[in-house]
Design a protein around this motif. Structure first.
Motif, mmCIF file in Angstrom:
data_model
loop_
_atom_site.group_PDB
_atom_site.id
_atom_site.type_symbol
_atom_site.label_atom_id
_atom_site.label_comp_id
_atom_site.label_asym_id
_atom_site.label_seq_id
_atom_site.Cartn_x
_atom_site.Cartn_y
_atom_site.Cartn_z
ATOM 1 N N GLN A 87 0.835 -1.206 0.000
ATOM 2 C CA GLN A 87 0.000 0.000 0.000
ATOM 3 C C GLN A 87 0.871 1.260 0.000
ATOM 4 O O GLN A 87 0.490 2.285 -0.569
ATOM 5 C CB GLN A 87 -0.924 0.005 1.212
ATOM 6 N N VAL B 2 2.090 1.666 -3.601
ATOM 7 C CA VAL B 2 0.989 2.248 -4.372
ATOM 8 C C VAL B 2 0.898 3.743 -4.095
ATOM 9 O O VAL B 2 0.695 4.562 -5.001
ATOM 10 C CB VAL B 2 -0.342 1.545 -4.034
ATOM 11 N N GLY C 95 -6.512 -1.246 -2.907
ATOM 12 C CA GLY C 95 -5.940 -0.795 -4.167
ATOM 13 C C GLY C 95 -4.613 -1.426 -4.511
ATOM 14 O O GLY C 95 -3.891 -0.924 -5.385
ATOM 15 N N VAL C 96 -4.269 -2.538 -3.848
ATOM 16 C CA VAL C 96 -3.012 -3.223 -4.114
ATOM 17 C C VAL C 96 -3.264 -4.379 -5.082
ATOM 18 O O VAL C 96 -3.976 -5.336 -4.732
ATOM 19 C CB VAL C 96 -2.395 -3.772 -2.808
ATOM 20 N N ARG D 244 4.617 1.070 -9.735
ATOM 21 C CA ARG D 244 3.946 -0.156 -10.161
ATOM 22 C C ARG D 244 4.361 -1.323 -9.260
ATOM 23 O O ARG D 244 5.542 -1.488 -8.931
ATOM 24 C CB ARG D 244 4.308 -0.458 -11.612
ATOM 25 N N CYS D 245 3.387 -2.132 -8.852
ATOM 26 C CA CYS D 245 3.700 -3.236 -7.952
ATOM 27 C C CYS D 245 2.690 -4.361 -8.138
ATOM 28 O O CYS D 245 1.634 -4.196 -8.749
ATOM 29 C CB CYS D 245 3.715 -2.773 -6.497
ATOM 30 N N ARG E 265 -6.611 -6.157 -2.152
ATOM 31 C CA ARG E 265 -7.220 -5.562 -3.358
ATOM 32 C C ARG E 265 -8.160 -4.429 -2.993
ATOM 33 O O ARG E 265 -8.263 -3.431 -3.723
ATOM 34 C CB ARG E 265 -7.926 -6.648 -4.171
#
Length: 401
Positions: A109, A112, A135-136, A117-118, A132
């Protein structure tokens, strides 16, 4: 166990036998209290050839990690540890970062948040979904050489691969390490954090021996494990996390730096590169058990109330090895709502919300996640209001005013 899972030697020596316990994260629902529980031997041995300390692989990662009870973000100090790690990395904006066993996005996180980008690779569907939701981007999978190659083919090689507190959790060390090598760019870095066997032995941290942890690393044995999959240990950091950890920095090619030699010398001085450093560990473990049981029995005889704080995996090793039941520990509490209303495996101790401590005002609170001592002492500062005291069982019994 018939042979070492790293070098294949059949020469394994006993370090400590903790009997048989259930898997430490299989918390029981009320409906399962009258059903049988599987138990498995918990016997730590060390290979006399490569010095890898290990337990038999009697359960599979799939047994434990398909749905998992541990969410990293419930530890504020661990989230801060991850934030600081990301902050300290000199990552270009076009870098690609992969974390293996990324849990609920506690670390990525922060990646992000920097707009880098990860991708997380997390086998447990429930905690991966939590990531998720933050937002990961998260792939639900176990890392294998094939998984690593597929991720590389789709996303490109990773500039940084992170593997925190997972290198002990996989029985196929060589295959997992090859998966790390498949992910990382030829000029990239791999960061592996894992508990240090040196502090485990010196500080009697035997409760971190449980079925999820298949092996226990010195820098010497970790260096051999990384090399088995095509990675070279180039640096090492000593960390306070989890009672004493090592952060291993590895590359596809390179030379070990001076800090590697320094830690290897410390391990050698402690006898961990031979068998001499392991011989009295079982006796020290037995002392921890006797002291804790004596305290709990005396408290019960005096009419004092004792409850627990936390329901970590390590706590279940301690509770089962000591034979502690609700007559000695009425309940424990945990910040993770997933565990509320469940019971500890084997010992059947109820797990309640943390607010219960303030309601009941117990005389003593036994802290099971002792590795988070500073964080928990602050969280439980209110216990002093009624004269309650905190109890830490590791490395030796300590009752804190």
């Amino acid at each position: 166990m018939t042979s070492c899972r790293l070098c294949g030697s059949a020469r394994l020596e006993s370090v400590v036998d903790l009997g048989a316990t259930p898997p430490c994260e299989l918390f029981l629902t009320a409906e399962r209290l009258d059903l049988p529980e599987p138990t498995y031997p918990l016997h730590l041995r060390v290979c006399t050839e490569c010095r890898l300390a290990q337990i038999p692989p009697l359960i599979t990662p799939e047994d434990t990690f398909t749905e998992y009870a541990y969410f990293s973000s419930y530890s504020t100090s661990w989230v801060e540890h991850a934030r600081e790690f990301v902050r300290a990395r000199d990552l270009a904006q076009d870098a690609f970062v992969v974390e293996v066993a990324s849990n609920d996005g506690y670390l990525l996180q922060h990646v992000v948040g920097r707009g880098i980008r990860c991708l997380g690779i997390e086998p447990s569907a429930n905690v991966g979904q939590a990531a998720r939701e933050k937002g990961v981007p998260t792939l639900t999978a176990f890392l294998t050489p094939e998984t690593g190659a597929a991720v590389r083919a789709e996303h490109g090689p990773a500039d940084l691969v992170v593997a925190n507190n997972v290198y002990a959790h996989i029985p196929d060390i060589v295959g997992f390490t090859r998966g790390l090598r498949a992910l990382v760019a030829d000029d990239g870095l791999v960061s592996v954090e894992v508990q240090h066997l040196l502090t485990l032995m010196e500080l009697n941290q035997y409760d971190t021996i449980y079925h999820e942890h298949f092996q226990y690393y010195t820098v010497a044995s970790a260096q051999r494990a990384l090399a088995s999959g095509g990675l070279t240990l180039v640096d090492v950091e000593l960390l306070p996390t989890h009672g004493g950890s090592i952060r291993l920095w590895a590359r596809p090619s390179g030379e070990p730096g001076p800090r590697v030699a320094d830690v290897l010398a410390r391990e050698k001085a402690a006898g961990l590169h031979e068998l001499s450093g392991y011989t009295d560990f079982a006796a020290r473990v037995a002392r921890v058990r006797r002291d804790l049981l004596r305290f709990l029995v005396d408290a019960a005889d005096q009419g004092r109330t004792v409850v627990g704080y936390g329901a970590p995996g390590k706590g279940n090793t301690l509770l089962n090895h000591c034979g502690i039941r609700p007559d000695l520990l009425a309940y424990t509490v945990d910040r993770n709502p997933y565990k509320h209303g469940r019971f500890t495996p084997g010992t059947r101790i109820p797990i309640l919300p943390p607010e219960r401590i303030a309601e009941d005002r117990p005389d003593y609170v036994l802290v099971l996640p002792w590795n988070l001592r500073e964080e928990i002492v602050e969280q439980l500062s209110y216990v002093r209001e009624w004269g309650g005291r905190l109890v830490f069982p590791i490395p030796s019994l300590e009752v804190v005013p």
